[in-house]
Design a protein around this motif. Structure first.
Motif, mmCIF file in Angstrom:
data_model
loop_
_atom_site.group_PDB
_atom_site.id
_atom_site.type_symbol
_atom_site.label_atom_id
_atom_site.label_comp_id
_atom_site.label_asym_id
_atom_site.label_seq_id
_atom_site.Cartn_x
_atom_site.Cartn_y
_atom_site.Cartn_z
ATOM 1 N N GLN A 29 46.195 37.535 49.557
ATOM 2 C CA GLN A 29 45.327 37.530 48.386
ATOM 3 C C GLN A 29 45.602 38.724 47.475
ATOM 4 O O GLN A 29 45.793 39.829 47.956
ATOM 5 N N GLY A 30 45.639 38.474 46.188
ATOM 6 C CA GLY A 30 45.803 39.561 45.224
ATOM 7 C C GLY A 30 47.221 40.075 45.095
ATOM 8 O O GLY A 30 47.438 41.125 44.488
ATOM 9 N N VAL A 156 43.968 31.548 42.243
ATOM 10 C CA VAL A 156 45.395 31.446 42.568
ATOM 11 C C VAL A 156 46.146 30.826 41.395
ATOM 12 O O VAL A 156 45.751 29.787 40.877
ATOM 13 N N LEU A 157 47.228 31.494 40.987
ATOM 14 C CA LEU A 157 48.001 31.022 39.834
ATOM 15 C C LEU A 157 49.427 30.663 40.234
ATOM 16 O O LEU A 157 50.036 31.331 41.071
ATOM 17 N N ILE A 178 51.282 38.680 31.983
ATOM 18 C CA ILE A 178 51.229 38.360 33.411
ATOM 19 C C ILE A 178 50.845 39.602 34.219
ATOM 20 O O ILE A 178 50.034 39.528 35.143
ATOM 21 N N SER A 179 51.393 40.761 33.843
ATOM 22 C CA SER A 179 51.058 41.998 34.555
ATOM 23 C C SER A 179 49.558 42.279 34.502
ATOM 24 O O SER A 179 48.969 42.710 35.494
ATOM 25 N N GLU A 180 48.955 41.998 33.342
ATOM 26 C CA GLU A 180 47.518 42.226 33.202
ATOM 27 C C GLU A 180 46.710 41.366 34.163
ATOM 28 O O GLU A 180 45.763 41.826 34.788
ATOM 29 N N LEU A 181 47.142 40.099 34.264
ATOM 30 C CA LEU A 181 46.460 39.171 35.167
ATOM 31 C C LEU A 181 46.491 39.677 36.585
ATOM 32 O O LEU A 181 45.515 39.634 37.320
ATOM 33 N N VAL A 182 47.694 40.117 36.968
ATOM 34 C CA VAL A 182 47.901 40.563 38.328
ATOM 35 C C VAL A 182 47.059 41.798 38.597
ATOM 36 O O VAL A 182 46.434 41.926 39.653
ATOM 37 N N ALA A 183 46.987 42.685 37.618
ATOM 38 C CA ALA A 183 46.180 43.892 37.771
ATOM 39 C C ALA A 183 44.714 43.527 37.973
ATOM 40 O O ALA A 183 43.968 44.215 38.639
ATOM 41 N N GLY A 185 43.653 41.170 39.703
ATOM 42 C CA GLY A 185 43.409 40.724 41.075
ATOM 43 C C GLY A 185 43.763 39.289 41.399
ATOM 44 O O GLY A 185 43.444 38.804 42.481
ATOM 45 N N SER A 186 44.427 38.570 40.482
ATOM 46 C CA SER A 186 44.816 37.191 40.799
ATOM 47 C C SER A 186 45.948 37.180 41.820
ATOM 48 O O SER A 186 46.747 38.104 41.884
ATOM 49 N N THR A 187 45.983 36.120 42.606
ATOM 50 C CA THR A 187 47.137 35.873 43.467
ATOM 51 C C THR A 187 48.094 35.027 42.647
ATOM 52 O O THR A 187 47.683 34.080 41.979
ATOM 53 N N LEU A 188 49.360 35.367 42.698
ATOM 54 C CA LEU A 188 50.315 34.676 41.830
ATOM 55 C C LEU A 188 51.571 34.269 42.595
ATOM 56 O O LEU A 188 52.142 35.062 43.338
#
Lengths: 324, 267
Positions: A29-30, A156-157, A178-183, A185-188
Motif C-alpha cells: 500500500q502507498g 489504487v491507480l 503523477i509524483s504529486e499523487l504518489v506523495a 499516498g496512492s498505490t500505483l
C-alpha cells in the motif's frame, strides 16, 4: 503494511501466444511499482487482468482486497485506470467527460460536477474545460484521461504507458502530476518503456519479458545489476577500435559492446563522469583520436541486453529515442 | 443503489452522453432529421405524381411508410455509434468503472429513442405541410406514434446486435444498407403490396415493416375501403401482429446484443 495489489502465477494465453507466463508480484500500500518492458512483454495484459477487463487463464490476483474474478464489481470502486490511448469521449468537453465518469462511479450529480471542476483546475485544464476533447493536444488528452482515473479518488491507480508518444515537455508535466499523487499516498502500478520514467516514479521496478519477470528491485538495485551510466565512444580510425575497447573494458562493469560499422564502443560504468575523464586521459596518452565521447543513461535496450542477452525487439523506435 | 436502479441510472448517464454527442455530430443529426424531410418531399412529389392508390391520396398513404422508414434509418445510429466506440478506448473506461455493464446498451438505445422522437416530430410537421392528416381520434394518433417509437426501440437493439457482431463502422454500414433497403422496399411502405407479383407479394405481406406500416395506417386512419385488403394474417391483424413482432425482436436481440457486447469488449 498490507499489499494493495497481489498477483500469484498469473497466466493469460491468446491462442498460441502466452502473454502472461506465471507472473507473481505484490505492491505494498502507498508504493509505486513500475512494469518495465517493450511492446508485447505482457505489461498491458497485466493491467487488463488487474482492472477486471480480462479474465486470467490461471493464477489469482487481488486489488484492494478484492479478487479480480470473484469480486470484480466491488474491486472497480477502488481503482482508477488510465490507458495507453486516452479513453475519453472526443465529442464531449473535458468537464462533461469527468462529470460522466463521476456519475458512473455513483458520486451523484452535484459531487460529480464539483469534482470535475476541481480536477480540471488541478491538471491545468480550466481554460479548455468547456471545449470538446477533440481539439485537445496529445498532452492535454493524457491529462484529462489521468484526471478521469482520479475522479473517485480511488486508493489504487493503474497507469498504462501514461507518457508514450508525448513530447519531453508534456512528459515532464505528467510526471509532476503523477509524483504529486504518489506523495498523497496512492498505490500505483505503472507500465512504461522508459527506464528513466521507472527510475523517476517507482519505488520498485519489475522488468518483464514474454510475460515473465526477469528482474526486480529498486531503481538502484537494478542499476547495480545492469550498470549505471554508459560511456559511448566513437573513434576516427578502425585500427584504433581495439585499443579503445581494451581501455574502456578496464572501467566497464558489464559487457562492452562494439559496433565496428560506426566505430562505436559502449560500456556500462559505475562512476560515470570520473570514469569518462580517466578513459579519455588514457586514450589521449595512447594517441587514439576520439571523435565523440559521452555519458548516457541506460535505456530499455541496455537493460534487456544485459538481462536477456538479446535486444528488446518489440521496443518502438520512438520510445528508444525518447529514452536516450 | 441496487441491482434494479443501477442499470437505469447508469443507462441514463450514458444516454445523456450520447445525446450530447449527437448534438455535436452534424452528420448524425443530418441523417436523422434531413433524410426524412428529403424523403417526404421526394416521394410525395415525385412518386406522388405518378402513383395512384385507390380511394385516397398517395401522400396520405405514403406518410406512415415514411415514418417507419425513417425509424429504421435512425435506429441504425445505435449500431453505427457502437462500432465507432469499439474502435476507441472508451469501453475499457466504462468496464473499469463500478457501473452496471448493461447501462452501456440501455443508454445507447434510449438516446436513439429520443433522437427518433425528434425525427418523428419533424416528419409529422412535414407530413401536415404536404397534406397528410390523422383521421382517427387523438388517442389513436398517440397510440400510432407510441407504436412507432416502440418499434424504433426494438430495432435499435437489432442494429446493436449486428454492429457488435461486425465490429467495424465500414462493415456495419455496408451490411445495414444491404439489409434495410430490401426490408423497406419489399413492403407496403411505399406501394400497395397487393399489386406485386406473387413471390414478392408474399415476402411483403410477412415483412415486419409492412406489419408496422399497416398498423400505423390503421391507427391514423390512412386507409381506404376501396383498396384491396390482403388476406395475410399479419396485415389483417396488423396491430397485434406489430406488437408481437416488437416483442419477438426485443426478446431475441436484447440478450443477443448483451452477449455480443461482452464478447466484443473482452477481446
Amino acid at each position: 503494511m498490507s499489499d494493495a495489489i497481489t498477483a500469484e502465477g498469473l497466466v493469460k494465453r491468446y491462442g498460441e501466444v502466452t502473454a502472461l507466463d506465471g507472473l507473481s508480484f505484490a505492491v505494498p500500500q502507498g508504493t509505486v511499482l513500475a512494469l518495465l518492458g517493450p511492446n508485447g512483454a505482457g505489461k498491458t495484459t497485466t493491467v487488463r487482468v488487474l482492472t477486471t477487463l480480462l479474465r486470467p487463464d490461471g493464477g489469482r490476483a487481488t486489488v484492494a482486497g478484492c479478487d479480480v474474478v470473484g469480486d470484480a464489481r466491488r474491486l472497480r470502486s477502488s481503482i482508477g485506470l488510465s490507458g495507453q490511448y486516452a479513453a475519453v469521449d472526443e465529442h464531449l468537453t473535458g468537464a462533461e467527460n469527468l462529470e460522466m465518469i463521476g456519475r458512473l462511479y455513483h458520486l451523484g450529480a452535484r459531487r460529480s460536477k464539483a469534482r470535475a471542476r476541481e480536477l480540471l483546475e488541478r491538471f491545468d485544464l480550466t481554460d479548455a474545460a468547456d471545449r470538446p476533447v477533440k481539439g485537445y493536444s496529445g498532452g492535454m488528452r493524457r491529462r484529462i484521461d489521468l484526471a478521469g482515473a482520479l475522479v473517485a479518488d480511488p486508493p489504487v491507480l493503474f497507469l498504462d504507458e501514461p507518457t508514450t508518444g508525448l513530447d519531453p515537455r508534456a512528459r515532464a508535466a505528467l510526471w509532476d502530476a503523477i509524483s504529486e499523487l504518489v506523495a498523497a499516498g496512492s498505490t500505483l502500478l505503472l507500465t512504461t518503456q522508459y527506464m528513466e520514467e521507472a527510475d523517476h516514479l517507482a519505488d520498485q521496478i519489475m522488468v518483464v519479458d514474454h510475460g515473465r519477470a526477469i528482474a526486480r528491485g529498486t531503481a538502484d538495485e537494478l542499476k547495480d545489476q545492469i550498470g549505471g551510466n554508459r560511456i559511448e565512444l566513437t573513434v576516427t580510425d578502425a585500427a584504433e577500435l581495439e585499443t579503445a575497447r581494451q581501455t574502456l573494458a578496464r572501467f566497464a562493469v558489464g559487457a562492452v559492446r562494439t559496433v565496428p560499422e560506426s566505430l562505436q564502443i559502449t560500456a556500462p560504468v559505475t562512476d560515470g563522469p570520473e570514469s569518462l575523464r580517466q578513459v579519455l586521459g588514457l586514450l589521449a596518452d595512447a594517441g587514439v583520436r576520439v571523435r565523440d565521447a559521452g555519458l548516457r543513461r541506460p535505456t530499455l535496450d541496455d537493460v534487456y541486453l544485459t538481462l536477456t542477452g538479446h535486444q528488446a525487439s518489440g521496443t518502438d523506435p520512438q520510445a528508444r529515442e525518447a529514452a536516450r | 443503489m441496487n441491482a434494479l436502479t443501477m442499470p437505469i441510472a447508469d443507462g441514463w448517464t450514458i444516454a445523456r452522453r450520447n445525446t450530447l454527442k449527437i448534438r455535436r455530430s452534424p452528420d448524425l443529426l443530418g441523417s436523422a432529421i434531413m433524410f426524412p424531410i428529403v424523403f417526404v418531399l421526394m416521394f410525395a412529389y415525385v412518386f406522388g405524381s405518378v402513383i395512384d392508390v385507390p380511394g385516397m391520396s398517395y401522400r396520405e398513404f405514403l406518410l406512415p411508410g415514411i415514418f417507419v422508414q425513417a425509424v429504421i434509418m435512425s435506429a441504425q445510429i445505435t449500431g453505427y455509434t457502437l462500432t465507432l466506440d469499439l474502435q476507441k478506448g472508451i469501453f475499457d473506461r466504462f468496464r473499469s468503472l463500478p457501473m452496471a455493464p448493461s447501462g452501456v446498451l440501455i443508454g445507447q438505445t434510449v438516446s436513439d429513442l429520443l433522437m427518433n422522437l425528434a425525427s418523428l416530430v419533424v416528419m409529422a410537421v412535414m407530413g401536415l405541410i404536404v397534406g397528410w392528416r390523422v383521421h382517427t381520434s387523438p388517442y389513436e394518433a398517440v397510440l400510432g406514434f407510441g407504436l412507432l417509437l416502440l418499434f424504433a426501440y426494438a430495432f435499435s437493439w437489432f442494429t446493436a446486435a449486428v454492429a457488435l457482431a461486425l465490429r467495424t463502422p465500414e462493415s456495419f454500414n455496408n451490411i445495414a444498407t444491404m439489409l434495410s433497403f430490401p426490408l423497406m422496399f419489399i413492403s407496403n411502405a411505399f406501394l400497395d403490396s397487393s399489386a406485386l407479383p406473387t413471390p414478392l407479394r408474399v415476402v411483403a405481406e410477412w415483412n415486419p415493416v409492412s406489419t408496422i406500416t399497416q398498423a400505423v395506417r390503421d391507427l391514423f386512419g390512412n386507409t381506404s375501403t376501396a383498396m384491396k385488403t390482403s388476406d395475410a394474417w399479419p396485415l389483417h391483424h396488423a396491430i397485434p401482429a406489430a406488437l408481437l413482432w416488437i416483442a419477438v425482436i426485443l426478446v431475441v436481440f436484447i440478450p443477443l446484443a448483451t452477449r455480443l457486447y461482452k464478447k466484443a469488449v473482452s477481446a
